[in-house]
Design a protein around this motif. Structure first.
Motif, PDB file in Angstrom:
ATOM      1  N   GLU A  95       6.439  14.491  31.206  1.00  0.00           N
ATOM      2  CA  GLU A  95       7.078  15.555  30.439  1.00  0.00           C
ATOM      3  C   GLU A  95       7.122  15.217  28.953  1.00  0.00           C
ATOM      4  N   TYR A  96       7.342  13.938  28.641  1.00  0.00           N
ATOM      5  CA  TYR A  96       7.372  13.506  27.238  1.00  0.00           C
ATOM      6  C   TYR A  96       5.982  13.589  26.610  1.00  0.00           C
ATOM      7  N   ILE A  97       4.956  13.366  27.413  1.00  0.00           N
ATOM      8  CA  ILE A  97       3.582  13.451  26.889  1.00  0.00           C
ATOM      9  C   ILE A  97       3.271  14.884  26.462  1.00  0.00           C
ATOM     10  N   TYR A  98       3.648  15.855  27.317  1.00  0.00           N
ATOM     11  CA  TYR A  98       3.414  17.263  26.973  1.00  0.00           C
ATOM     12  C   TYR A  98       4.211  17.656  25.730  1.00  0.00           C
ATOM     13  N   LEU A  99       5.464  17.188  25.650  1.00  0.00           N
ATOM     14  CA  LEU A  99       6.290  17.529  24.484  1.00  0.00           C
ATOM     15  C   LEU A  99       5.764  16.850  23.222  1.00  0.00           C
ATOM     16  N   ALA A 100       5.200  15.650  23.370  1.00  0.00           N
ATOM     17  CA  ALA A 100       4.600  14.961  22.223  1.00  0.00           C
ATOM     18  C   ALA A 100       3.393  15.739  21.704  1.00  0.00           C
ATOM     19  N   LEU A 101       2.582  16.251  22.622  1.00  0.00           N
ATOM     20  CA  LEU A 101       1.421  17.063  22.214  1.00  0.00           C
ATOM     21  C   LEU A 101       1.872  18.327  21.490  1.00  0.00           C
ATOM     22  N   MET A 371       9.214  21.624  33.950  1.00  0.00           N
ATOM     23  CA  MET A 371       8.933  20.664  35.024  1.00  0.00           C
ATOM     24  C   MET A 371      10.201  20.003  35.580  1.00  0.00           C
ATOM     25  N   PRO A 372      11.062  19.383  34.742  1.00  0.00           N
ATOM     26  CA  PRO A 372      12.277  18.792  35.302  1.00  0.00           C
ATOM     27  C   PRO A 372      13.257  19.836  35.826  1.00  0.00           C
ATOM     28  N   PHE A 373      13.267  21.031  35.202  1.00  0.00           N
ATOM     29  CA  PHE A 373      14.156  22.091  35.682  1.00  0.00           C
ATOM     30  C   PHE A 373      13.790  22.493  37.106  1.00  0.00           C
ATOM     31  N   SER A 426      18.228  11.484  35.484  1.00  0.00           N
ATOM     32  CA  SER A 426      19.040  11.605  36.701  1.00  0.00           C
ATOM     33  C   SER A 426      18.150  11.776  37.935  1.00  0.00           C
ATOM     34  N   LEU A 427      17.075  12.566  37.805  1.00  0.00           N
ATOM     35  CA  LEU A 427      16.139  12.728  38.926  1.00  0.00           C
ATOM     36  C   LEU A 427      15.415  11.421  39.222  1.00  0.00           C
ATOM     37  N   GLU A 428      15.110  10.687  38.164  1.00  0.00           N
ATOM     38  CA  GLU A 428      14.452   9.388  38.345  1.00  0.00           C
ATOM     39  C   GLU A 428      15.353   8.428  39.110  1.00  0.00           C
ATOM     40  N   PHE A 429      16.645   8.410  38.787  1.00  0.00           N
ATOM     41  CA  PHE A 429      17.589   7.527  39.493  1.00  0.00           C
ATOM     42  C   PHE A 429      17.708   7.938  40.952  1.00  0.00           C
TER      43      PHE A 429
END
Length: 439
Positions: A95-101, A371-373, A426-429
């Motif tokens: 998700e961070y990669i897409y936001l970085a782009l 995606m996370p939503f 939170s989803l990762e945990f």
């Protein structure tokens, strides 16, 4: 020579001070989160509540101060990211990669922007905010840090609420909008910002009330009641409706069905009351029928859609917004919405993103955000599901009539992005725990 030496010493001391702040925030990143959430006040507090061109006030004073704060917090977050992800070779969420782009496309759009100066200013602020999100990701290493981060959001929102309450008591001439004195705007730039602030605060205060007891629980309940009163006084119909839906979603996810039914009944009586009482802050030009109208937004959307088709893939440049209405086919200086100012919004975040960075930028933005939503939405119940579900649904809804997603200046936009980062963690945990996250 003396003047030059004085200037050099001033620059040196300023750089030393900035370095100290960066180190301080790097070691206490929870405070950086709080400062960033409250930072929109720096922009809006300098905007005079009077007719005339206020853009210069926002740009000259508040915005530069706010960008400076984003800069030091972003540098601290970037250092944390470099240490954690690059040196220690930890995984980077896609998700961070897409936001970085998306952020890179925003700064690159200055090459073809119809207002390169504003594109550079706003895209740089967006890049700083992205680095801050990287810092949030680095800070939240376990569930205890996650709780601390959520609490920082809660206390930051309470601080903004307190400041606005004090302003209502002490600065009456500042807090009621000059264009419509029946609408409360507080220390924000206009009433819709007050509305979006109230809206985004509900789920966090509900979460804190749920996890508190004694006097602090009472304080949270009192704060929610005050928020609701201020929200109604703002006359921001879009955020009010989205906020009530968000609260309903909270009750639904928490399986508090009776409270949900009670809320729906109360809202029905409230709507009936609006129809009969006709509160002036809810009525726009056109009388009582305007309570449910779009206040001229459909004309804006139609014109913007026509222009969007002409640069459908890459848009007109990040952050240019209403600047497109300088096009002689649509420009009308007598209509405020059509002023041709970069501060004018499309009053539709999805259309706004198409205008700014076209289809390509919009796909990158909403892919990263959704995606996370969607993962959170299809997960089984866990401790933070109701909080993040409410935040995202409210923002997705209000984004149809205001610009929330993709902005970096509105408090609701900032809190949503921080919530986005916290949702990923939170989803990762949950996925790393022994429990099955998805049903």
């Amino acid at each position: 020579m003396e003047l030059n030496l004085t200037s050099l010493l001033g620059i040196l001391f300023f750089l030393i001070f900035c370095g100290w702040v960066i180190v301080f925030l790097f070691k206490n990143y929870n405070l950086a989160i709080g400062f960033v959430i409250c930072s929109p006040l720096l922009s809006t507090i300098f905007i005079p509540n009077q007719p005339g061109d206020t853009e210069g006030f926002e740009t000259s004073y508040g915005s530069y101060m706010r960008i400076g704060l984003l800069f030091v917090a972003g540098i601290a977050g970037g250092i944390a990211f470099f240490k954690n992800k690059i040196i220690e070779n930890n995984k980077i969420s896609k998700e961070y990669i897409y936001l970085a782009l998306y952020a890179l496309m925003a700064i690159s759009s200055m090459v073809y922007s119809i207002d390169p100066k504003i594109t550079v200013i706003r895209s740089v602020a967006t890049i700083f905010l992205f680095c801050i999100l990287l810092g949030v990701d680095n800070y939240v290493t376990d569930t205890q840090r996650l709780e601390k981060a959520i609490n920082i959001v809660v206390f930051s929102l309470l601080f903004c609420l307190l400041v606005n309450i004090v302003a209502i008591v002490l600065f009456q001439e500042r807090v009621w909008w000059y264009k419509d004195p029946s609408r409360l705007m507080g220390l924000w730039s206009q009433p819709n910002q007050m509305g979006s602030f109230c809206m985004i605060a509900y789920p966090f205060l509900f979460w804190k009330a749920k996890n508190s007891d004694g006097i602090f629980k009472v304080i949270m309940q009192l704060s929610i009641s005050i928020l609701l009163i201020l929200h109604v006084l703002s006359g921001s119909r879009t955020s009010l409706a989205s906020g009530m839906i968000g609260i309903s979603i909270w009750f639904f996810v928490e399986k508090k069905y009776f409270k949900n039914y009670l809320l729906i009944v109360c809202l029905m009586f409230l709507v009936i009351g609006f129809v009969f009482v006709k509160p002036s802050n809810m009525v726009r030009q056109g009388g009582i029928d305007s309570i449910t109208s779009f206040t001229g937004r459909t004309d804006i959307w139609s014109a913007a859609a026509t222009l969007a088709k002409e640069k459908f893939l890459i848009g007109y440049g990040y952050g240019v917004n209403g600047k497109i209405f300088e096009d002689p086919r649509f420009y009308d200086p007598d209509i405020e919405f059509w002023s041709g100012s970069v501060r004018s919004s499309m009053h539709n975040g999805y259309l706004n993103s198409i205008i700014n960075l076209g289809l390509i930028g919009s796909i990158l933005l909403y892919l990263s955000i959704l995606m996370p939503f969607l993962k959170n939405l299809r997960s089984k119940y866990y401790e933070y599901k109701s909080l993040f579900t409410s935040v995202f649904i409210m923002c997705i809804l209000v984004n149809f009539l205001e610009s929330i997603i993709g902005s970096s200046s509105n408090i609701a936009s900032i809190v949503m992005l921080i919530s986005w980062s916290l949702t990923i963690k939170s989803l990762e945990f949950c996925e790393n725990s022994n429990d099955t996250l998805y049903a």
